[in-house]
Scaffold this active site. Structure first.
Site, PDB file in Angstrom:
ATOM      1  CB  SER A  40      45.520  39.241  44.830  1.00  0.00           C
ATOM      2  OG  SER A  40      45.285  38.589  46.079  1.00  0.00           O
ATOM      3  CB  ALA A  44      38.651  40.728  44.262  1.00  0.00           C
ATOM      4  CE1 TYR A 211      22.704  32.010  43.997  1.00  0.00           C
ATOM      5  CE2 TYR A 211      20.414  31.368  43.698  1.00  0.00           C
ATOM      6  CZ  TYR A 211      21.736  31.290  43.326  1.00  0.00           C
ATOM      7  OH  TYR A 211      22.089  30.491  42.271  1.00  0.00           O
ATOM      8  CG  HIS A 272      23.277  30.953  47.746  1.00  0.00           C
ATOM      9  ND1 HIS A 272      23.713  32.091  48.349  1.00  0.00           N
ATOM     10  CD2 HIS A 272      24.349  30.465  47.056  1.00  0.00           C
ATOM     11  CE1 HIS A 272      24.986  32.304  48.049  1.00  0.00           C
ATOM     12  NE2 HIS A 272      25.394  31.322  47.265  1.00  0.00           N
ATOM     13  NE  ARG A 392      13.970  28.337  34.888  1.00  0.00           N
ATOM     14  CZ  ARG A 392      13.961  27.852  33.645  1.00  0.00           C
ATOM     15  NH1 ARG A 392      14.651  28.441  32.702  1.00  0.00           N
ATOM     16  NH2 ARG A 392      13.270  26.770  33.360  1.00  0.00           N
ATOM     17  CG  ASP A 420       5.721  32.705  29.801  1.00  0.00           C
ATOM     18  OD1 ASP A 420       6.415  33.337  30.597  1.00  0.00           O
ATOM     19  OD2 ASP A 420       6.188  32.032  28.869  1.00  0.00           O
TER      20      ASP A 420
HETATM   21  N1  LIG Z   1      34.983  32.976  44.133  1.00  0.00           N
HETATM   22  C1  LIG Z   1      33.671  32.943  44.140  1.00  0.00           C
HETATM   23  O1  LIG Z   1      33.018  32.775  43.108  1.00  0.00           O
HETATM   24  C2  LIG Z   1      32.921  33.133  45.427  1.00  0.00           C
HETATM   25  C3  LIG Z   1      33.591  33.358  46.616  1.00  0.00           C
HETATM   26  N2  LIG Z   1      32.886  33.579  47.773  1.00  0.00           N
HETATM   27  C4  LIG Z   1      33.575  33.852  49.030  1.00  0.00           C
HETATM   28  O2  LIG Z   1      34.362  35.032  48.892  1.00  0.00           O
HETATM   29  C5  LIG Z   1      35.540  34.943  49.641  1.00  0.00           C
HETATM   30  C6  LIG Z   1      36.739  35.100  48.720  1.00  0.00           C
HETATM   31  O3  LIG Z   1      36.682  34.078  47.734  1.00  0.00           O
HETATM   32  P1  LIG Z   1      37.785  33.917  46.600  1.00  0.00           P
HETATM   33  O4  LIG Z   1      38.117  35.236  46.025  1.00  0.00           O
HETATM   34  O5  LIG Z   1      37.332  32.842  45.721  1.00  0.00           O
HETATM   35  O6  LIG Z   1      39.031  33.400  47.433  1.00  0.00           O
HETATM   36  P2  LIG Z   1      40.541  33.300  47.010  1.00  0.00           P
HETATM   37  O7  LIG Z   1      40.997  31.933  47.368  1.00  0.00           O
HETATM   38  O8  LIG Z   1      40.780  33.774  45.628  1.00  0.00           O
HETATM   39  O9  LIG Z   1      41.196  34.283  48.073  1.00  0.00           O
HETATM   40  C7  LIG Z   1      41.136  35.697  47.979  1.00  0.00           C
HETATM   41  C8  LIG Z   1      42.475  36.257  48.387  1.00  0.00           C
HETATM   42  O10 LIG Z   1      42.704  35.950  49.752  1.00  0.00           O
HETATM   43  C9  LIG Z   1      44.069  35.662  49.971  1.00  0.00           C
HETATM   44  N3  LIG Z   1      44.147  34.322  50.559  1.00  0.00           N
HETATM   45  C10 LIG Z   1      43.848  33.138  49.988  1.00  0.00           C
HETATM   46  N4  LIG Z   1      44.018  32.127  50.865  1.00  0.00           N
HETATM   47  C11 LIG Z   1      44.423  32.689  52.002  1.00  0.00           C
HETATM   48  C12 LIG Z   1      44.764  32.166  53.280  1.00  0.00           C
HETATM   49  N5  LIG Z   1      44.704  30.849  53.540  1.00  0.00           N
HETATM   50  N6  LIG Z   1      45.146  33.023  54.238  1.00  0.00           N
HETATM   51  C13 LIG Z   1      45.189  34.339  53.984  1.00  0.00           C
HETATM   52  N7  LIG Z   1      44.889  34.878  52.790  1.00  0.00           N
HETATM   53  C14 LIG Z   1      44.511  34.068  51.818  1.00  0.00           C
HETATM   54  C15 LIG Z   1      44.756  35.720  48.630  1.00  0.00           C
HETATM   55  O11 LIG Z   1      45.364  36.991  48.508  1.00  0.00           O
HETATM   56  P3  LIG Z   1      46.879  37.277  48.844  1.00  0.00           P
HETATM   57  O12 LIG Z   1      47.607  35.970  48.893  1.00  0.00           O
HETATM   58  O13 LIG Z   1      47.344  38.182  47.750  1.00  0.00           O
HETATM   59  O14 LIG Z   1      46.809  37.962  50.149  1.00  0.00           O
HETATM   60  C16 LIG Z   1      43.630  35.637  47.635  1.00  0.00           C
HETATM   61  O15 LIG Z   1      43.906  36.339  46.458  1.00  0.00           O
HETATM   62  C17 LIG Z   1      35.495  33.588  50.322  1.00  0.00           C
HETATM   63  O16 LIG Z   1      34.928  33.741  51.589  1.00  0.00           O
HETATM   64  C18 LIG Z   1      34.572  32.778  49.424  1.00  0.00           C
HETATM   65  O17 LIG Z   1      33.956  31.725  50.088  1.00  0.00           O
HETATM   66  C19 LIG Z   1      31.524  33.612  47.782  1.00  0.00           C
HETATM   67  C20 LIG Z   1      30.805  33.395  46.628  1.00  0.00           C
HETATM   68  C21 LIG Z   1      31.433  33.094  45.367  1.00  0.00           C
HETATM   69  O1  LIG Z   2      27.994  31.109  46.276  1.00  0.00           O
HETATM   70  C1  LIG Z   2      28.127  30.375  45.324  1.00  0.00           C
HETATM   71  O2  LIG Z   2      27.364  30.594  44.245  1.00  0.00           O
HETATM   72  C2  LIG Z   2      27.768  30.108  42.975  1.00  0.00           C
HETATM   73  C3  LIG Z   2      26.530  30.173  42.100  1.00  0.00           C
HETATM   74  O3  LIG Z   2      26.113  31.510  41.995  1.00  0.00           O
HETATM   75  P1  LIG Z   2      25.138  31.920  40.782  1.00  0.00           P
HETATM   76  O4  LIG Z   2      24.804  33.324  41.077  1.00  0.00           O
HETATM   77  O5  LIG Z   2      25.928  31.723  39.529  1.00  0.00           O
HETATM   78  O6  LIG Z   2      23.977  31.002  40.833  1.00  0.00           O
HETATM   79  C4  LIG Z   2      28.299  28.705  43.049  1.00  0.00           C
HETATM   80  O7  LIG Z   2      28.833  28.330  41.798  1.00  0.00           O
HETATM   81  C5  LIG Z   2      29.373  28.624  44.105  1.00  0.00           C
HETATM   82  O8  LIG Z   2      29.740  27.261  44.279  1.00  0.00           O
HETATM   83  C6  LIG Z   2      28.900  29.149  45.414  1.00  0.00           C
HETATM   84  O9  LIG Z   2      30.016  29.286  46.295  1.00  0.00           O
END
Ligand SMILES: NC(=O)C1=CN([C@@H]2O[C@H](COP(=O)(O)OP(=O)(O)OC[C@H]3O[C@@H](n4cnc5c(N)ncnc54)[C@H](OP(=O)(O)O)[C@@H]3O)[C@@H](O)[C@H]2O)C=CC1
Ligand SMILES: O=C1O[C@H](COP(=O)(O)O)[C@@H](O)[C@H](O)[C@H]1O
Length: 513
Positions: A40, A44, A211, A272, A392, A420
């Site tokens: 959710s 994802a 990365y 990264h 780059r 380049d």
């Molecule tokens: N978003 C991004 O761009 C990036 C994220 N990440 C990493 O990926 C992982 C997921 O990130 P992201 O999708 O942004 O996270 P979210 O905050 O969207 O959490 C993902 C899902 O986890 C569940 N959740 C959220 N908080 C909690 C909690 N405190 N306890 C239990 N379940 C919880 C929720 O689902 P539900 O309530 O339906 O169970 C939520 O939809 C993290 O480790 C993040 O650091 C890494 C790189 C980039």
């Molecule tokens: O892991 C992360 O990466 C993004 C940047 O990713 P990029 O592929 O767009 O360079 C960053 O925005 C985020 O803060 C960090 O959690």
């Protein structure tokens, strides 16, 4: 990946484990279940499902063997999950045949992260898929992708180990992909590693750092070790300083709560940029086998000297604390520039400047290797600038070498120019895969080359934990910078102190087609 590139993609055959990278003795075919835990959530919908869709479109995931399961606490029907993610997959073309078929592969199971009921239901759904697809001689394959906050990794790993492991007599494999941040410091990362390590063997754990899935990051070892040019130059005798820079032109919008607990060093630099650093600085591995590469990464990390306070500049952009989820007195850096120094024969005395910032004046990530000056400057051209090799990483993937040439014409004068290699121009029509796409494919193939090994992670935290504790304790403070700027001027001063000489009046312009 742009939808318009779809035409240039080749359809691939069913997934096979690549022999040269095989890390486990696993069967090559059988029903494949990809389970996205935290389905959710933000990651994802923005990254995981789009990557799976792209793999499907290219034929790497095939309907006759794959099923995708979303799992989270939020109550959703299969169709509600499909509707949530549809817009992130379609690029405006809503009902293409591929998209419709792909969405039908997705099912959703709702449940808690620490209760067996949900995981039993998940296991039942996966087992039904497997029973319907399993042919003689095949075994089930289960890939669990934890798109979840790390706080729930231990309980989720326990649940999937106890309730979702395929039956032993069927054989097959199960792998777990975990996202960063993996811990907050050395102690917490080690604790998390021990908890997960007690449940799964290292070859089953894929610590993702996206990365490592970027095209030009994957090119670094090829560049270094497949080109005679670089071999004799890649050391302290010729290289003066190296910069690895990440910039974003937006702030922590919508992620302030998460970001404030981590800061830019844990969010970008410790993972990264440090991975890029390893690939630039490590010695040549015995072979390109994942373990050989990761052995060399660990060695170079072990050679990094403790970071000195005077080699750190921290910044926080004005307005950061206006986010209601960020405390008013936050000392969390949204910008950091940190010099790493390596104590070994190749790199002694060469500063590696790792710099990352949010809310800056541009979005880009690059590596800049600046060479020393030419001894005996007979053309008196030294002032014009030093040789640089720039990679780059994004956007507009490219590499170019800044060099001095004769200004065309009758006079014998010199000018800075470049060799380049801009990817868009050189590889027209080629599709550069999204990092997540490539890394998920690697996981299915059992190739851990581009994933972080446990000892590598430990070394990475060893390097940064003292500085992070000093920031958390308020001993190292952030300076303010204006959003949309280059970041704190102190960072430019640090760069100069490190020996970087800027070429004034020279700007590389990516060539247009
Ligand atoms: N978003 C991004 O761009 C990036 C994220 N990440 C990493 O990926 C992982 C997921 O990130 P992201 O999708 O942004 O996270 P979210 O905050 O969207 O959490 C993902 C899902 O986890 C569940 N959740 C959220 N908080 C909690 C909690 N405190 N306890 C239990 N379940 C919880 C929720 O689902 P539900 O309530 O339906 O169970 C939520 O939809 C993290 O480790 C993040 O650091 C890494 C790189 C980039
Ligand atoms: O892991 C992360 O990466 C993004 C940047 O990713 P990029 O592929 O767009 O360079 C960053 O925005 C985020 O803060 C960090 O959690």
């Amino acid at each position: 990946m742009a939808a318009s590139n779809a035409g240039t993609m080749e359809k691939r055959g069913s997934l096979k484990t690549t022999d040269s990278f095989r890390t486990e003795n696993v069967p090559e075919t059988g029903p494949l279940a990809i389970i996205v835990l935290g389905a959710s959530g933000d990651l994802a919908k923005k990254k995981t499902f789009p990557a799976l869709f792209n793999l499907y479109r290219q034929g790497f995931l095939q309907s006759d063997e794959v099923a995708i399961f979303g799992y989270a606490r939020t109550k959703l029907s299969d169709d509600e999950l499909r509707d949530r993610i549809r817009g992130y997959l379609s690029h405006g073309k809503d009902n293409t045949e591929d998209l419709t078929k792909f969405l039908q592969l997705i099912k959703y199971v709702s449940g808690a992260y620490d209760a067996e009921e949900g995981f039993r239901a998940l296991d039942k759904a996966i087992a039904e898929h497997e029973a319907s697809k399993l042919s003689p001689g095949e075994s089930p394959r289960r890939l669990f992708y934890l798109a979840l906050p790390p706080s729930v990794y231990p309980s989720v790993c326990k649940m999937i180990k106890f309730y979702c492991t395929p039956k032993a007599d069927l054989g097959g494999w199960m792998r777990v992909v975990v996202e960063k941040p993996f811990g907050k410091d050395l102690a917490s990362a080690e604790e998390l590693s021990s908890q997960i390590g007690a449940l799964f063997d290292e070859p089953q754990i894929y610590r993702i750092d996206h990365y490592l899935g970027k095209e030009l990051v994957q090119n670094l070892l090829v560049l270094r070790f497949a080109n005679r040019f670089f071999l004799p130059l890649w050391n302290r005798d010729h290289i003066d300083n190296v910069q690895i820079v990440f910039r974003e032109d937006f702030g922590t919008e919508g992620r302030g709560g998460y970001f404030d607990q981590y800061g830019i060093i844990r969010d970008i630099i410790q993972n990264h940029l440090l991975q890029v650093f390893c690939l630039l600085a490590m010695e040549k591995p015995v072979s390109i086998k994942p373990e050989h590469i990761r052995d060399e990464k660990v060695k170079v990390l072990q050679s990094v000297l403790p970071i000195k306070d005077e080699d750190v500049v921290l910044g926080q952009y004005d307005g950061y604390t206006e986010d209601p989820t960020v405390p008013d007195n936050s000392n969390t850096p949204t910008f950091a520039s940190v010099i790493l120094r390596i104590h070994n024969e190749r790199w002694e005395g060469v500063p590696f400047i790792l710099k990352a910032g949010k809310a800056l004046n541009s979005r880009k990530a690059d590596v800049r290797i600046q060479f020393k000056e030419v001894p005996g400057d007979i053309f008196k051209c030294q002032k014009q600038g030093r040789n640089e090799f720039v990679i780059r990483l994004q956007p507009s993937e490219a590499m170019y070498m800044k060099l001095t040439v004769k200004q065309p014409g009758l006079e014998m004068s010199t000018v800075q120019s470049e060799l380049d290699l801009s990817y868009r121009q050189r590889y027209q029509g080629a599709v550069i895969p999204e990092a997540y796409e490539r890394l998920i494919l690697d996981t299915i193939r059992g190739d851990q080359q581009h994933f972080v090994r446990r000892d590598e992670l430990k070394e990475a935290w060893e390097i940064f934990t003292p500085v992070l504790h000093r920031i958390d304790g308020g001993e190292l403070k952030c300076v303010k910078y204006k959003p949309g700027s280059r970041g704190p001027t102190e960072a430019d001063e640090l760069l100069q102190r490190a020996g970087y000489v800027q070429t004034h009046g020279y700007i590389w312009v990516p060539p247009s087609l």
